[in-house]
Scaffold this motif. Sequence first.
Motif, mmCIF file in Angstrom:
data_model
loop_
_atom_site.group_PDB
_atom_site.id
_atom_site.type_symbol
_atom_site.label_atom_id
_atom_site.label_comp_id
_atom_site.label_asym_id
_atom_site.label_seq_id
_atom_site.Cartn_x
_atom_site.Cartn_y
_atom_site.Cartn_z
ATOM 1 N N GLY A 56 -6.930 -2.463 -7.371
ATOM 2 C CA GLY A 56 -6.853 -3.273 -5.001
ATOM 3 C C GLY A 56 -8.332 -3.492 -4.981
ATOM 4 O O GLY A 56 -9.229 -3.445 -5.952
ATOM 5 N N THR A 57 -8.722 -3.808 -4.026
ATOM 6 C CA THR A 57 -9.706 -4.890 -3.855
ATOM 7 C C THR A 57 -10.536 -4.355 -2.499
ATOM 8 O O THR A 57 -12.116 -4.339 -1.981
ATOM 9 N N GLY A 58 -9.757 -3.293 -1.411
ATOM 10 C CA GLY A 58 -10.322 -2.693 -0.596
ATOM 11 C C GLY A 58 -10.949 -3.172 0.576
ATOM 12 O O GLY A 58 -10.611 -3.317 1.265
ATOM 13 N N LYS A 84 2.109 1.631 -2.772
ATOM 14 C CA LYS A 84 1.199 1.767 -4.151
ATOM 15 C C LYS A 84 0.740 3.386 -4.812
ATOM 16 O O LYS A 84 0.606 3.564 -5.489
ATOM 17 N N ASP A 99 5.076 6.341 5.125
ATOM 18 C CA ASP A 99 5.254 6.805 3.480
ATOM 19 C C ASP A 99 5.203 8.732 3.121
ATOM 20 O O ASP A 99 5.473 8.954 4.577
ATOM 21 N N ASN A 141 0.957 -1.646 0.282
ATOM 22 C CA ASN A 141 0.137 0.004 0.323
ATOM 23 C C ASN A 141 0.525 0.703 -0.193
ATOM 24 O O ASN A 141 0.393 2.224 -0.837
ATOM 25 N N GLY A 150 -7.666 -5.253 1.709
ATOM 26 C CA GLY A 150 -5.998 -5.264 2.260
ATOM 27 C C GLY A 150 -6.810 -4.829 4.125
ATOM 28 O O GLY A 150 -5.650 -6.008 4.897
ATOM 29 N N LEU A 151 -6.961 -3.707 3.772
ATOM 30 C CA LEU A 151 -6.354 -3.179 5.836
ATOM 31 C C LEU A 151 -7.590 -4.338 6.778
ATOM 32 O O LEU A 151 -7.325 -3.857 7.698
ATOM 33 N N GLN A 158 -12.351 2.102 0.086
ATOM 34 C CA GLN A 158 -11.361 2.850 -0.350
ATOM 35 C C GLN A 158 -11.778 4.224 -0.355
ATOM 36 O O GLN A 158 -12.592 4.774 -0.808
ATOM 37 N N VAL A 159 -10.260 5.061 0.204
ATOM 38 C CA VAL A 159 -10.738 6.712 -0.279
ATOM 39 C C VAL A 159 -11.527 7.081 -1.265
ATOM 40 O O VAL A 159 -12.365 7.993 -1.641
HETATM 41 P P1 ADP Z 1 -6.717 -1.808 -1.472
HETATM 42 O O1 ADP Z 1 -5.697 -1.332 -0.897
HETATM 43 O O2 ADP Z 1 -6.768 -3.149 -2.384
HETATM 44 O O3 ADP Z 1 -7.477 -0.559 -2.137
HETATM 45 P P2 ADP Z 1 -6.802 -1.427 1.184
HETATM 46 O O4 ADP Z 1 -7.398 -2.275 2.501
HETATM 47 O O5 ADP Z 1 -5.617 -1.811 1.131
HETATM 48 O O6 ADP Z 1 -7.498 -1.499 -0.179
HETATM 49 O O7 ADP Z 1 -6.757 -0.521 1.139
HETATM 50 C C1 ADP Z 1 -8.100 0.712 1.594
HETATM 51 C C2 ADP Z 1 -8.018 2.269 0.841
HETATM 52 O O8 ADP Z 1 -7.418 3.125 2.091
HETATM 53 C C3 ADP Z 1 -6.998 1.934 -0.163
HETATM 54 O O9 ADP Z 1 -7.891 2.434 -1.064
HETATM 55 C C4 ADP Z 1 -6.177 3.577 -0.225
HETATM 56 O O10 ADP Z 1 -7.525 5.169 -0.325
HETATM 57 C C5 ADP Z 1 -6.322 3.510 1.895
HETATM 58 N N1 ADP Z 1 -5.125 3.343 1.689
HETATM 59 C C6 ADP Z 1 -4.108 2.383 2.244
HETATM 60 N N2 ADP Z 1 -2.813 2.979 2.397
HETATM 61 C C7 ADP Z 1 -2.996 3.888 2.165
HETATM 62 C C8 ADP Z 1 -1.304 4.674 1.859
HETATM 63 N N3 ADP Z 1 -0.557 4.254 2.486
HETATM 64 N N4 ADP Z 1 -1.804 6.050 1.942
HETATM 65 C C9 ADP Z 1 -2.422 6.432 1.027
HETATM 66 N N5 ADP Z 1 -3.597 5.839 1.116
HETATM 67 C C10 ADP Z 1 -3.774 4.720 1.615
#
Ligand code: ADP
Length: 291
Positions: free
Chosen positions: A239-241, A166, A209, A163, A243-244, A228-229
């Motif tokens: 991405g799938t949203g 990315k 980051d 992430n 991961g986190l 996802q933001v």
């Molecule tokens: P994905 O990366 O597949 O969209 P995640 O669950 O990993 O899903 O992340 C969800 C959302 O959180 C991302 O779509 C992004 O909007 C935000 N995000 C995650 N990591 C970061 C980061 N390091 N910097 C900025 N935004 C992030």
Amino acid sequence: KMHIASIRESYRELSEKNAALEQAYERQQELDKLKSNFLATISHELRTPLTSILGYSEMLVGGIAGELTGPQLDFVQIIQAKSDQLLKLIMSLLDLSKLESGTVMMRRSDVAIGVVLAEAASTVAPVATKKGVTLTVDAPGDLPLVLGDPERLRQVFVNLGENAIKFTPPGGTVQMVARQMATEADVSDEPGMVLLAPLRQMVEVRVADTGIGIPEAERDKVFDPFYQVDQSSTREHGGTGLGLSIVKRLVEAHHGTVHIEGHEPTGAVFVVRLPASRPSAPPSKAAISVR
Ligand code: ADP
């Protein structure tokens, strides 16, 4: 008299509402369980045919069915890439449903976080290099060990690392920094008790980051599944949203916490805190040195 009657009336109303709420809660729990089972079953059923789609595309690309023309090869490679993407999504769904229903297998042992971070970094390093993002790992050799599943912990930091890369433009940096910290264990609010409270040793990892960052109002939400933001259809990052939400549940399965902080002047910091496995035992320096 009227007064007492109306109090009695509202009390009765309240107990009825309470009973209804309790029922709704039980129903909700049942539904949650059904949802988890449904997800687990459907992911499994989807994975089987997909594995065979991937297998056959691979054979086509490998020329087993004869030489392919340029356009044929292009098309099969698209099929391969999309199937790969789908497989990742299915595996994530399966992971999440197992974590939610608490049926995930953890193989716990004493883990050196420095080693886990080094492994996670080397997994994501090629992506960072390709994008022109500098990736560093900093873990002191005398960190206490953490009781956990090394595979699952690596998954946490691979995910956070991916992430971070990315969402960071070329020329930026991603730093993974581990340190030891002591927090007060959960104690009562009584003043004076705090002095007697044992200090809980924690290992803290910050994945920082210099990317686009996450607005404060979004910082809790990004841990929700599928959130996802940038929700626009024109979003530039795939991405799938999921991961986190997996990261959060994995950390919590290790009795840890994860939260997001801002990074000056720009970027996000993911802070993971995990309890040390043996608060009082001195860690062996040689065993966990990663430099
Ligand atoms: P994905 O990366 O597949 O969209 P995640 O669950 O990993 O899903 O992340 C969800 C959302 O959180 C991302 O779509 C992004 O909007 C935000 N995000 C995650 N990591 C970061 C980061 N390091 N910097 C900025 N935004 C992030």
